[in-house]
Design a protein around this motif. Sequence first.
Motif, PDB file in Angstrom:
ATOM      1  N   TRP A 298      93.277  37.542  53.054  1.00  0.00           N
ATOM      2  CA  TRP A 298      91.922  37.195  53.446  1.00  0.00           C
ATOM      3  C   TRP A 298      91.759  37.486  54.920  1.00  0.00           C
ATOM      4  O   TRP A 298      92.694  37.344  55.697  1.00  0.00           O
ATOM      5  CB  TRP A 298      91.635  35.713  53.218  1.00  0.00           C
ATOM      6  CG  TRP A 298      91.728  35.287  51.802  1.00  0.00           C
ATOM      7  CD1 TRP A 298      90.721  35.234  50.884  1.00  0.00           C
ATOM      8  CD2 TRP A 298      92.885  34.830  51.117  1.00  0.00           C
ATOM      9  NE1 TRP A 298      91.187  34.772  49.683  1.00  0.00           N
ATOM     10  CE2 TRP A 298      92.527  34.523  49.801  1.00  0.00           C
ATOM     11  CE3 TRP A 298      94.233  34.663  51.491  1.00  0.00           C
ATOM     12  CZ2 TRP A 298      93.414  34.043  48.855  1.00  0.00           C
ATOM     13  CZ3 TRP A 298      95.129  34.190  50.560  1.00  0.00           C
ATOM     14  CH2 TRP A 298      94.711  33.890  49.248  1.00  0.00           C
TER      15      TRP A 298
ATOM     16  N   TRP B  50      88.888  36.797  58.211  1.00  0.00           N
ATOM     17  CA  TRP B  50      87.696  36.130  58.701  1.00  0.00           C
ATOM     18  C   TRP B  50      87.520  36.542  60.154  1.00  0.00           C
ATOM     19  O   TRP B  50      88.505  36.690  60.888  1.00  0.00           O
ATOM     20  CB  TRP B  50      87.852  34.614  58.632  1.00  0.00           C
ATOM     21  CG  TRP B  50      86.681  33.886  59.220  1.00  0.00           C
ATOM     22  CD1 TRP B  50      85.555  33.485  58.564  1.00  0.00           C
ATOM     23  CD2 TRP B  50      86.519  33.491  60.579  1.00  0.00           C
ATOM     24  NE1 TRP B  50      84.700  32.870  59.431  1.00  0.00           N
ATOM     25  CE2 TRP B  50      85.266  32.860  60.682  1.00  0.00           C
ATOM     26  CE3 TRP B  50      87.298  33.619  61.726  1.00  0.00           C
ATOM     27  CZ2 TRP B  50      84.775  32.352  61.875  1.00  0.00           C
ATOM     28  CZ3 TRP B  50      86.816  33.122  62.916  1.00  0.00           C
ATOM     29  CH2 TRP B  50      85.571  32.489  62.985  1.00  0.00           C
TER      30      TRP B  50
ATOM     31  N   LEU C 261      81.034  35.966  60.468  1.00  0.00           N
ATOM     32  CA  LEU C 261      80.955  35.577  59.061  1.00  0.00           C
ATOM     33  C   LEU C 261      80.504  34.128  59.001  1.00  0.00           C
ATOM     34  O   LEU C 261      80.721  33.358  59.932  1.00  0.00           O
ATOM     35  CB  LEU C 261      82.317  35.712  58.371  1.00  0.00           C
ATOM     36  CG  LEU C 261      82.789  37.120  58.034  1.00  0.00           C
ATOM     37  CD1 LEU C 261      84.182  37.082  57.425  1.00  0.00           C
ATOM     38  CD2 LEU C 261      81.835  37.810  57.086  1.00  0.00           C
TER      39      LEU C 261
ATOM     40  N   ASP D 154      83.258  31.568  54.644  1.00  0.00           N
ATOM     41  CA  ASP D 154      83.345  32.936  54.144  1.00  0.00           C
ATOM     42  C   ASP D 154      84.729  33.527  54.418  1.00  0.00           C
ATOM     43  O   ASP D 154      85.458  33.051  55.289  1.00  0.00           O
ATOM     44  CB  ASP D 154      82.330  33.847  54.838  1.00  0.00           C
ATOM     45  CG  ASP D 154      80.892  33.571  54.437  1.00  0.00           C
ATOM     46  OD1 ASP D 154      80.663  32.723  53.557  1.00  0.00           O
ATOM     47  OD2 ASP D 154      80.001  34.213  55.026  1.00  0.00           O
TER      48      ASP D 154
ATOM     49  N   LEU E 259      83.711  39.575  49.125  1.00  0.00           N
ATOM     50  CA  LEU E 259      83.360  38.476  50.021  1.00  0.00           C
ATOM     51  C   LEU E 259      83.349  37.184  49.234  1.00  0.00           C
ATOM     52  O   LEU E 259      82.674  37.077  48.216  1.00  0.00           O
ATOM     53  CB  LEU E 259      81.975  38.721  50.631  1.00  0.00           C
ATOM     54  CG  LEU E 259      81.463  37.619  51.562  1.00  0.00           C
ATOM     55  CD1 LEU E 259      82.313  37.539  52.824  1.00  0.00           C
ATOM     56  CD2 LEU E 259      80.004  37.874  51.917  1.00  0.00           C
TER      57      LEU E 259
ATOM     58  N   THR F  35      82.286  33.252  49.561  1.00  0.00           N
ATOM     59  CA  THR F  35      81.283  32.591  50.401  1.00  0.00           C
ATOM     60  C   THR F  35      81.429  31.071  50.418  1.00  0.00           C
ATOM     61  O   THR F  35      80.543  30.380  50.909  1.00  0.00           O
ATOM     62  CB  THR F  35      79.864  32.963  49.943  1.00  0.00           C
ATOM     63  OG1 THR F  35      79.718  32.617  48.572  1.00  0.00           O
ATOM     64  CG2 THR F  35      79.602  34.450  50.130  1.00  0.00           C
ATOM     65  N   SER F  36      82.523  30.573  49.896  1.00  0.00           N
ATOM     66  CA  SER F  36      82.795  29.137  50.014  1.00  0.00           C
ATOM     67  C   SER F  36      84.295  28.908  49.936  1.00  0.00           C
ATOM     68  O   SER F  36      85.027  29.693  49.327  1.00  0.00           O
ATOM     69  CB  SER F  36      82.077  28.339  48.920  1.00  0.00           C
ATOM     70  OG  SER F  36      82.565  28.695  47.650  1.00  0.00           O
TER      71      SER F  36
ATOM     72  N   ASP G  75      86.877  28.789  58.315  1.00  0.00           N
ATOM     73  CA  ASP G  75      85.866  28.380  59.282  1.00  0.00           C
ATOM     74  C   ASP G  75      86.576  28.029  60.586  1.00  0.00           C
ATOM     75  O   ASP G  75      87.636  27.410  60.560  1.00  0.00           O
ATOM     76  CB  ASP G  75      85.079  27.175  58.769  1.00  0.00           C
ATOM     77  CG  ASP G  75      83.815  26.909  59.558  1.00  0.00           C
ATOM     78  OD1 ASP G  75      83.380  27.799  60.316  1.00  0.00           O
ATOM     79  OD2 ASP G  75      83.268  25.810  59.426  1.00  0.00           O
TER      80      ASP G  75
END
Length: 106
Positions: A40, A42, A46, A50, A64, A66-67, A71
Amino acid sequence: MSSAVKIGSYVGTGAAINIELGFVPGYVRIWNATDGDTCWEWFNGLGAGDALQSANHASAQFSLITSNGVDAYAGTAADKAAGFTVGTALSESGKTFRYAAFREVD
């Protein structure tokens, strides 16, 4: 000034996990070291939660999520806990995940 790059690992719990770096990252790459099947990415820009997911390394195709992805979090000046949070999608219980996180440079 603290390091601009941190490399480390964590063991998934099935729940969200805060990874403390001492800085807010601009880019994070995480891979499942136990299974070796998914990565993954990030980066700043984004949305919260995400991540770009790559499960087919031969074709380098990304999707993608989206949850429950990644973060950034700032922490507080007193605790210097800045870093990133991985959601449940990147915290499979008992699996080892490795990461490389890079500070955003002005």
